[in-house]
Design a protein around this motif. Sequence first.
Motif, PDB file in Angstrom:
ATOM      1  N   MET A 198       0.659  -1.212  -0.126  1.00 22.08           N
ATOM      2  CA  MET A 198       0.079  -0.158  -0.046  1.00 22.08           C
ATOM      3  C   MET A 198       0.772   1.271   0.126  1.00 22.08           C
ATOM      4  SD  MET A 198      -1.628   0.074   3.783  1.00 22.08           S
ATOM      5  CE  MET A 198      -2.871  -1.111   3.556  1.00 22.08           C
ATOM      6  N   LYS A 199       2.109   1.111  -0.043  1.00 25.23           N
ATOM      7  CA  LYS A 199       3.034   2.028  -0.099  1.00 25.23           C
ATOM      8  C   LYS A 199       3.014   3.115   1.010  1.00 25.23           C
ATOM      9  CE  LYS A 199       3.368   2.021  -5.166  1.00 25.23           C
ATOM     10  NZ  LYS A 199       4.098   0.873  -5.547  1.00 25.23           N
ATOM     11  N   SER A 200       2.897   2.656   2.030  1.00 24.57           N
ATOM     12  CA  SER A 200       2.737   3.274   3.319  1.00 24.57           C
ATOM     13  C   SER A 200       4.082   3.939   3.712  1.00 24.57           C
ATOM     14  CB  SER A 200       2.135   2.376   4.426  1.00 24.57           C
ATOM     15  OG  SER A 200       2.319   3.150   5.889  1.00 24.57           O
ATOM     16  N   VAL A 201       4.112   5.112   4.328  1.00 23.30           N
ATOM     17  CA  VAL A 201       5.271   5.702   4.779  1.00 23.30           C
ATOM     18  C   VAL A 201       5.113   6.004   6.461  1.00 23.30           C
ATOM     19  CG1 VAL A 201       6.309   6.157   2.748  1.00 23.30           C
ATOM     20  CG2 VAL A 201       5.035   7.803   3.954  1.00 23.30           C
ATOM     21  N   LYS A 202       3.982   5.477   7.013  1.00 20.34           N
ATOM     22  CA  LYS A 202       3.347   6.086   8.253  1.00 20.34           C
ATOM     23  C   LYS A 202       3.978   5.161   9.388  1.00 20.34           C
ATOM     24  CE  LYS A 202      -1.263   6.858  10.239  1.00 20.34           C
ATOM     25  NZ  LYS A 202      -2.652   6.868  10.016  1.00 20.34           N
ATOM     26  N   ALA A 203       4.776   4.109   9.024  1.00 21.58           N
ATOM     27  CA  ALA A 203       5.161   3.091  10.058  1.00 21.58           C
ATOM     28  C   ALA A 203       6.695   2.937  10.054  1.00 21.58           C
ATOM     29  CB  ALA A 203       4.652   1.925   9.878  1.00 21.58           C
ATOM     30  N   VAL A 204       7.220   4.218   9.724  1.00 20.66           N
ATOM     31  CA  VAL A 204       8.809   4.257   9.338  1.00 20.66           C
ATOM     32  C   VAL A 204       9.231   3.897  10.827  1.00 20.66           C
ATOM     33  CG1 VAL A 204      10.821   5.476   8.886  1.00 20.66           C
ATOM     34  CG2 VAL A 204       9.035   5.475   7.401  1.00 20.66           C
ATOM     35  N   LYS A 205       8.930   4.483  11.860  1.00 23.15           N
ATOM     36  CA  LYS A 205       9.520   4.494  13.230  1.00 23.15           C
ATOM     37  C   LYS A 205       9.502   2.983  13.610  1.00 23.15           C
ATOM     38  CE  LYS A 205       9.207   6.430  17.813  1.00 23.15           C
ATOM     39  NZ  LYS A 205       8.400   7.287  18.759  1.00 23.15           N
ATOM     40  N   GLN A 206       8.201   2.171  13.746  1.00 23.84           N
ATOM     41  CA  GLN A 206       7.926   1.101  14.274  1.00 23.84           C
ATOM     42  C   GLN A 206       8.958   0.052  13.206  1.00 23.84           C
ATOM     43  OE1 GLN A 206       5.785   3.535  13.238  1.00 23.84           O
ATOM     44  NE2 GLN A 206       3.872   3.319  14.794  1.00 23.84           N
ATOM     45  N   VAL A 207       8.796   0.357  11.945  1.00 24.97           N
ATOM     46  CA  VAL A 207       9.549  -0.516  11.264  1.00 24.97           C
ATOM     47  C   VAL A 207      10.986  -0.595  11.203  1.00 24.97           C
ATOM     48  CG1 VAL A 207       9.959  -1.507   8.860  1.00 24.97           C
ATOM     49  CG2 VAL A 207       7.659  -0.626   9.519  1.00 24.97           C
ATOM     50  N   ALA A 208      11.517   0.548  11.535  1.00 23.27           N
ATOM     51  CA  ALA A 208      13.044   0.798  12.093  1.00 23.27           C
ATOM     52  C   ALA A 208      13.551  -0.047  13.252  1.00 23.27           C
ATOM     53  CB  ALA A 208      13.142   2.316  12.118  1.00 23.27           C
ATOM     54  N   GLU A 209      12.478  -0.030  14.121  1.00 22.55           N
ATOM     55  CA  GLU A 209      12.654  -0.662  15.316  1.00 22.55           C
ATOM     56  C   GLU A 209      12.699  -2.292  14.928  1.00 22.55           C
ATOM     57  OE1 GLU A 209      13.946   0.755  18.110  1.00 22.55           O
ATOM     58  OE2 GLU A 209      13.812   2.315  17.013  1.00 22.55           O
ATOM     59  N   ILE A 210      12.038  -2.707  14.179  1.00 24.91           N
ATOM     60  CA  ILE A 210      11.910  -4.129  13.682  1.00 24.91           C
ATOM     61  C   ILE A 210      13.321  -4.495  13.176  1.00 24.91           C
ATOM     62  CG2 ILE A 210      10.886  -5.829  12.516  1.00 24.91           C
ATOM     63  CD1 ILE A 210       8.205  -4.518  13.030  1.00 24.91           C
ATOM     64  N   PHE A 211      13.614  -3.684  12.140  1.00 23.36           N
ATOM     65  CA  PHE A 211      14.809  -3.833  11.372  1.00 23.36           C
ATOM     66  C   PHE A 211      16.179  -3.928  12.246  1.00 23.36           C
ATOM     67  CE2 PHE A 211      18.487  -1.967   9.057  1.00 23.36           C
ATOM     68  CZ  PHE A 211      18.601  -3.059   8.090  1.00 23.36           C
ATOM     69  N   ARG A 212      16.076  -2.898  13.110  1.00 18.37           N
ATOM     70  CA  ARG A 212      17.351  -2.724  14.307  1.00 18.37           C
ATOM     71  C   ARG A 212      17.354  -3.953  15.191  1.00 18.37           C
ATOM     72  NH1 ARG A 212      15.445   2.947  14.795  1.00 18.37           N
ATOM     73  NH2 ARG A 212      16.853   4.203  13.589  1.00 18.37           N
ATOM     74  N   TYR A 217      10.287  -2.778   3.304  1.00 16.92           N
ATOM     75  CA  TYR A 217       9.441  -1.542   3.741  1.00 16.92           C
ATOM     76  C   TYR A 217      10.521  -0.312   3.517  1.00 16.92           C
ATOM     77  CZ  TYR A 217       6.638   1.832   6.232  1.00 16.92           C
ATOM     78  OH  TYR A 217       5.845   2.827   6.643  1.00 16.92           O
ATOM     79  N   LEU A 218      11.412  -0.153   4.364  1.00 11.12           N
ATOM     80  CA  LEU A 218      12.233   1.030   4.670  1.00 11.12           C
ATOM     81  C   LEU A 218      12.843   1.377   3.001  1.00 11.12           C
ATOM     82  CD1 LEU A 218      14.250  -0.088   7.863  1.00 11.12           C
ATOM     83  CD2 LEU A 218      12.262   1.688   7.571  1.00 11.12           C
ATOM     84  N   ARG A 219      13.292   0.595   2.471  1.00 10.62           N
ATOM     85  CA  ARG A 219      13.742   1.076   0.925  1.00 10.62           C
ATOM     86  C   ARG A 219      12.803   1.554   0.302  1.00 10.62           C
ATOM     87  NH1 ARG A 219      15.527  -4.175  -1.501  1.00 10.62           N
ATOM     88  NH2 ARG A 219      14.061  -3.929  -3.037  1.00 10.62           N
ATOM     89  N   LYS A 224      13.107   8.450   0.973  1.00 12.21           N
ATOM     90  CA  LYS A 224      13.491   9.623   2.024  1.00 12.21           C
ATOM     91  C   LYS A 224      12.848   9.510   3.251  1.00 12.21           C
ATOM     92  CE  LYS A 224      15.519  13.449   0.750  1.00 12.21           C
ATOM     93  NZ  LYS A 224      17.131  13.408   0.432  1.00 12.21           N
ATOM     94  N   ALA A 225      11.678   8.994   3.421  1.00 15.78           N
ATOM     95  CA  ALA A 225      11.129   9.100   4.829  1.00 15.78           C
ATOM     96  C   ALA A 225      11.829   8.026   5.732  1.00 15.78           C
ATOM     97  CB  ALA A 225       9.716   8.607   4.671  1.00 15.78           C
ATOM     98  N   ALA A 226      12.700   6.982   5.149  1.00 12.19           N
ATOM     99  CA  ALA A 226      13.505   6.320   5.909  1.00 12.19           C
ATOM    100  C   ALA A 226      15.106   6.431   5.753  1.00 12.19           C
ATOM    101  CB  ALA A 226      13.140   4.942   5.551  1.00 12.19           C
ATOM    102  N   ILE A 283      17.669   8.198  -3.979  1.00 10.19           N
ATOM    103  CA  ILE A 283      16.970   9.603  -3.306  1.00 10.19           C
ATOM    104  C   ILE A 283      18.022  10.644  -3.310  1.00 10.19           C
ATOM    105  CG2 ILE A 283      15.264   8.021  -2.066  1.00 10.19           C
ATOM    106  CD1 ILE A 283      16.879   8.387   0.567  1.00 10.19           C
ATOM    107  N   LYS A 284      19.097  10.539  -3.874  1.00 13.94           N
ATOM    108  CA  LYS A 284      20.065  11.871  -3.700  1.00 13.94           C
ATOM    109  C   LYS A 284      20.379  12.232  -2.365  1.00 13.94           C
ATOM    110  CE  LYS A 284      19.087  13.348  -8.327  1.00 13.94           C
ATOM    111  NZ  LYS A 284      19.896  12.199  -9.259  1.00 13.94           N
TER     112      LYS A 284
END
Length: 168
Positions: A40-54, A69-71, A75-77, A103-104
């Motif tokens: 769904m091309k969501s960028v709303k969960a970057v913070k939560q997904v970052a924690e999962i990735f870390r 998801y982060l990729r 730019k949001a991630a 994303i330069k």
Amino acid sequence: EEAKKKLAACGKKAEDPLIDALASQDYRIRRACLELLVEMKSVKAVKQVAEIFRNAAEDRTVRQSAFLYLREAGKAAEEVLIEALGSEDREFRLAAVTKLKEIKSEKCAEKIAELYDREQEKDIKDAAFDCLQNIGKPAQPFLLKLLASGDASVRNGAVTGLRNINKE
């Protein structure tokens, strides 16, 4: 699988419940939610997904879905993609370099230069060099340093990168 299809059919209305479900104890649910959020091309969960990735203890397939998801968030991630340059996983390092170039990202110059200096994998090292050549003014000090390289192709690439900066 049936529940996943129903949630996908709900579209953006399912976004908040999917984000809430990222806290599930079941890795399969976390992975399915990540896959749907990517769709769904969501960028709303970057913070939560970052924690999962870390979380290095997280299931590998869930971490891979989190990174996808982060990729896709781009730019949001950006900050998390820069962190991924230090990953033990070559797949994450290479994909992070590629996305940061796309994303330069001007914030990544120092970390990309560090990656270039330490990286042993040729394809990742080449991607880091390519990124430095194309991200603009923040890469200038690192490209100037590379002019002293004993490798003529590196010196030529540094000149190309510096020319790209001067065209801006």
